[in-house]
Write a protein that holds these residues in place. Sequence first.
Motif, PDB file in Angstrom:
ATOM      1  N   ALA A 180       0.663  -1.277   0.096  1.00  0.00           N
ATOM      2  CA  ALA A 180       0.078   0.205   0.036  1.00  0.00           C
ATOM      3  C   ALA A 180       0.677   1.273   0.006  1.00  0.00           C
ATOM      4  O   ALA A 180       1.817   1.360   0.710  1.00  0.00           O
ATOM      5  CB  ALA A 180      -1.044   0.179   1.213  1.00  0.00           C
ATOM      6  N   VAL A 181       0.650   2.294  -0.878  1.00  0.00           N
ATOM      7  CA  VAL A 181       1.164   3.816  -0.862  1.00  0.00           C
ATOM      8  C   VAL A 181       0.121   4.751  -0.729  1.00  0.00           C
ATOM      9  O   VAL A 181      -1.170   4.667  -0.712  1.00  0.00           O
ATOM     10  CB  VAL A 181       1.919   3.678  -2.017  1.00  0.00           C
ATOM     11  CG1 VAL A 181       3.189   2.826  -2.085  1.00  0.00           C
ATOM     12  CG2 VAL A 181       0.936   3.496  -3.614  1.00  0.00           C
ATOM     13  N   ASP A 182       0.467   5.886  -0.296  1.00  0.00           N
ATOM     14  CA  ASP A 182      -0.338   6.976  -0.228  1.00  0.00           C
ATOM     15  C   ASP A 182      -0.773   7.579  -1.438  1.00  0.00           C
ATOM     16  O   ASP A 182      -1.915   8.109  -1.624  1.00  0.00           O
ATOM     17  CB  ASP A 182       0.424   8.286   0.424  1.00  0.00           C
ATOM     18  CG  ASP A 182       0.747   7.874   1.982  1.00  0.00           C
ATOM     19  OD1 ASP A 182      -0.070   7.196   2.566  1.00  0.00           O
ATOM     20  OD2 ASP A 182       1.862   8.494   2.241  1.00  0.00           O
ATOM     21  N   ALA A 183      -0.054   7.560  -2.530  1.00  0.00           N
ATOM     22  CA  ALA A 183      -0.485   8.104  -3.926  1.00  0.00           C
ATOM     23  C   ALA A 183       0.151   7.391  -5.035  1.00  0.00           C
ATOM     24  O   ALA A 183       1.488   6.719  -4.838  1.00  0.00           O
ATOM     25  CB  ALA A 183      -0.189   9.505  -3.923  1.00  0.00           C
ATOM     26  N   THR A 184      -0.238   7.225  -6.097  1.00  0.00           N
ATOM     27  CA  THR A 184       0.205   6.711  -7.166  1.00  0.00           C
ATOM     28  C   THR A 184       0.122   7.621  -8.507  1.00  0.00           C
ATOM     29  O   THR A 184      -0.914   8.285  -8.447  1.00  0.00           O
ATOM     30  CB  THR A 184      -0.809   5.375  -7.695  1.00  0.00           C
ATOM     31  OG1 THR A 184      -0.789   4.461  -6.654  1.00  0.00           O
ATOM     32  CG2 THR A 184      -0.296   4.654  -9.043  1.00  0.00           C
ATOM     33  N   SER A 205      -4.594  -0.774  -3.746  1.00  0.00           N
ATOM     34  CA  SER A 205      -3.670  -0.532  -2.606  1.00  0.00           C
ATOM     35  C   SER A 205      -2.859   1.048  -3.003  1.00  0.00           C
ATOM     36  O   SER A 205      -2.166   1.109  -2.190  1.00  0.00           O
ATOM     37  CB  SER A 205      -2.641  -1.450  -2.455  1.00  0.00           C
ATOM     38  OG  SER A 205      -1.761  -1.836  -3.678  1.00  0.00           O
ATOM     39  N   GLY A 206      -3.305   1.733  -4.057  1.00  0.00           N
ATOM     40  CA  GLY A 206      -2.417   2.581  -4.527  1.00  0.00           C
ATOM     41  C   GLY A 206      -2.813   4.087  -4.239  1.00  0.00           C
ATOM     42  O   GLY A 206      -2.145   5.057  -4.478  1.00  0.00           O
ATOM     43  N   GLY A 207      -3.790   4.127  -3.108  1.00  0.00           N
ATOM     44  CA  GLY A 207      -4.151   5.630  -2.631  1.00  0.00           C
ATOM     45  C   GLY A 207      -4.566   6.360  -3.607  1.00  0.00           C
ATOM     46  O   GLY A 207      -5.494   5.969  -4.475  1.00  0.00           O
ATOM     47  N   SER A 223     -10.804   4.090 -14.165  1.00  0.00           N
ATOM     48  CA  SER A 223     -12.195   3.477 -14.217  1.00  0.00           C
ATOM     49  C   SER A 223     -12.166   2.440 -13.036  1.00  0.00           C
ATOM     50  O   SER A 223     -13.181   2.148 -12.517  1.00  0.00           O
ATOM     51  CB  SER A 223     -12.440   2.748 -15.487  1.00  0.00           C
ATOM     52  OG  SER A 223     -12.658   3.776 -16.506  1.00  0.00           O
ATOM     53  N   GLN A 224     -11.123   1.606 -12.751  1.00  0.00           N
ATOM     54  CA  GLN A 224     -10.871   0.540 -11.630  1.00  0.00           C
ATOM     55  C   GLN A 224     -10.649   0.803 -10.374  1.00  0.00           C
ATOM     56  O   GLN A 224     -10.491   0.115  -9.582  1.00  0.00           O
ATOM     57  CB  GLN A 224     -10.574  -0.714 -12.397  1.00  0.00           C
ATOM     58  CG  GLN A 224      -9.227  -0.500 -12.699  1.00  0.00           C
ATOM     59  CD  GLN A 224      -8.470  -1.800 -13.090  1.00  0.00           C
ATOM     60  OE1 GLN A 224      -8.103  -1.830 -14.297  1.00  0.00           O
ATOM     61  NE2 GLN A 224      -8.516  -2.758 -12.335  1.00  0.00           N
ATOM     62  N   TRP A 225      -9.902   2.215 -10.388  1.00  0.00           N
ATOM     63  CA  TRP A 225      -9.306   2.650  -9.010  1.00  0.00           C
ATOM     64  C   TRP A 225     -10.532   2.677  -7.746  1.00  0.00           C
ATOM     65  O   TRP A 225     -11.570   3.085  -7.965  1.00  0.00           O
ATOM     66  CB  TRP A 225      -8.840   4.141  -9.144  1.00  0.00           C
ATOM     67  CG  TRP A 225      -7.710   4.299  -8.322  1.00  0.00           C
ATOM     68  CD1 TRP A 225      -7.423   5.087  -7.182  1.00  0.00           C
ATOM     69  CD2 TRP A 225      -6.337   3.895  -8.600  1.00  0.00           C
ATOM     70  NE1 TRP A 225      -6.160   5.087  -6.706  1.00  0.00           N
ATOM     71  CE2 TRP A 225      -5.504   4.201  -7.558  1.00  0.00           C
ATOM     72  CE3 TRP A 225      -5.742   2.994  -9.583  1.00  0.00           C
ATOM     73  CZ2 TRP A 225      -4.217   3.774  -7.478  1.00  0.00           C
ATOM     74  CZ3 TRP A 225      -4.369   2.586  -9.678  1.00  0.00           C
ATOM     75  CH2 TRP A 225      -3.766   3.057  -8.575  1.00  0.00           C
ATOM     76  N   ARG A 226     -10.018   2.049  -6.777  1.00  0.00           N
ATOM     77  CA  ARG A 226     -10.703   1.938  -5.476  1.00  0.00           C
ATOM     78  C   ARG A 226     -10.660   3.047  -4.396  1.00  0.00           C
ATOM     79  O   ARG A 226     -11.850   3.346  -4.067  1.00  0.00           O
ATOM     80  CB  ARG A 226     -10.240   0.679  -4.700  1.00  0.00           C
ATOM     81  CG  ARG A 226      -9.948  -0.630  -5.266  1.00  0.00           C
ATOM     82  CD  ARG A 226     -11.433  -1.073  -5.687  1.00  0.00           C
ATOM     83  NE  ARG A 226     -11.194  -2.567  -6.218  1.00  0.00           N
ATOM     84  CZ  ARG A 226     -12.387  -3.147  -6.875  1.00  0.00           C
ATOM     85  NH1 ARG A 226     -13.454  -2.597  -6.765  1.00  0.00           N
ATOM     86  NH2 ARG A 226     -12.138  -4.472  -7.089  1.00  0.00           N
ATOM     87  N   ASN A 227      -9.655   3.817  -4.793  1.00  0.00           N
ATOM     88  CA  ASN A 227      -9.623   5.180  -3.823  1.00  0.00           C
ATOM     89  C   ASN A 227     -10.647   6.280  -4.730  1.00  0.00           C
ATOM     90  O   ASN A 227     -10.355   6.253  -5.745  1.00  0.00           O
ATOM     91  CB  ASN A 227      -8.295   5.337  -3.517  1.00  0.00           C
ATOM     92  CG  ASN A 227      -8.214   6.685  -2.621  1.00  0.00           C
ATOM     93  OD1 ASN A 227      -8.754   7.853  -2.790  1.00  0.00           O
ATOM     94  ND2 ASN A 227      -7.360   6.569  -1.733  1.00  0.00           N
TER      95      ASN A 227
END
Length: 274
Positions: A180-184, A205-207, A223-227
Amino acid sequence: MTARTLLAVWGDPIGHSRSPALHGAAYRRMGLDWQYGRQRVDAAGFGAALAGLDDSWRGLSLTMPLKAAALEAADEIDAHARLTGAVNTLLLGERLRGFNTDVGGIVDAFRNAGVTGIRSARILGAGATAASALVALGELGATAVEVRARRPESAGRMLSIGEQLGVALTVVPFDAPVDAVDATVATLPSGTALDAGISAPLADSGGVLFEAAYAPWPSALASQWRNPRVISGFEMLLYQAVRQIRIFLHGDQDRRLDDEDVIVAIMRAAAMED
């Protein structure tokens, strides 16, 4: 009659560029008779095209594949251009001054989206935009950055930049295990669709996601980003253009324009209509 002041964006391809709409709207709002156009110029023709400009030309915006050539042509460069090895803005005159406004554009895009406190980050890709993203993440506070590259051995410049910034940098292939990271920051070409087995763990997990591509939008990754916090690359385009205008007007990308918030809103609307 006083000759118009000329500016343009150069690159190859260039027909898709929204820069004329952004810059044109700003200069009209400021009451400046500045003409900003676009011209297709490739790397081989850059030197001759630059040498052919007369005194009516004030500056150039440079896109791919001209950022390295512009770096070589500049008599002096700013710190961001020196770190990244890329110039996307030339202020013309007796001496050619080269700037990188992509770094500041990324920083501004994050900050204007209310994103602060980045400590860990991931960059997808290892090209010119990735280099600017790494410097931007360092300025936003990141101390640990992972770079995912199709060819990790090609990321030597990224490792050098990380060392200069004091950022702990690791370079891995796209299919490496994911933390996991804070930002991608995704710097892959427009239209890229990663294999689901690769993109799903990154999305989970990409923040916060900053997706440098903005057409078509949303991108496959966005389109598939969870955050829920996803920043379009249009924001970088907008804010790096604001910094270019500061340079063309004042010679300083950190000196704000008068009524800058109003100008930014007008630029944003003009680009959406373009």
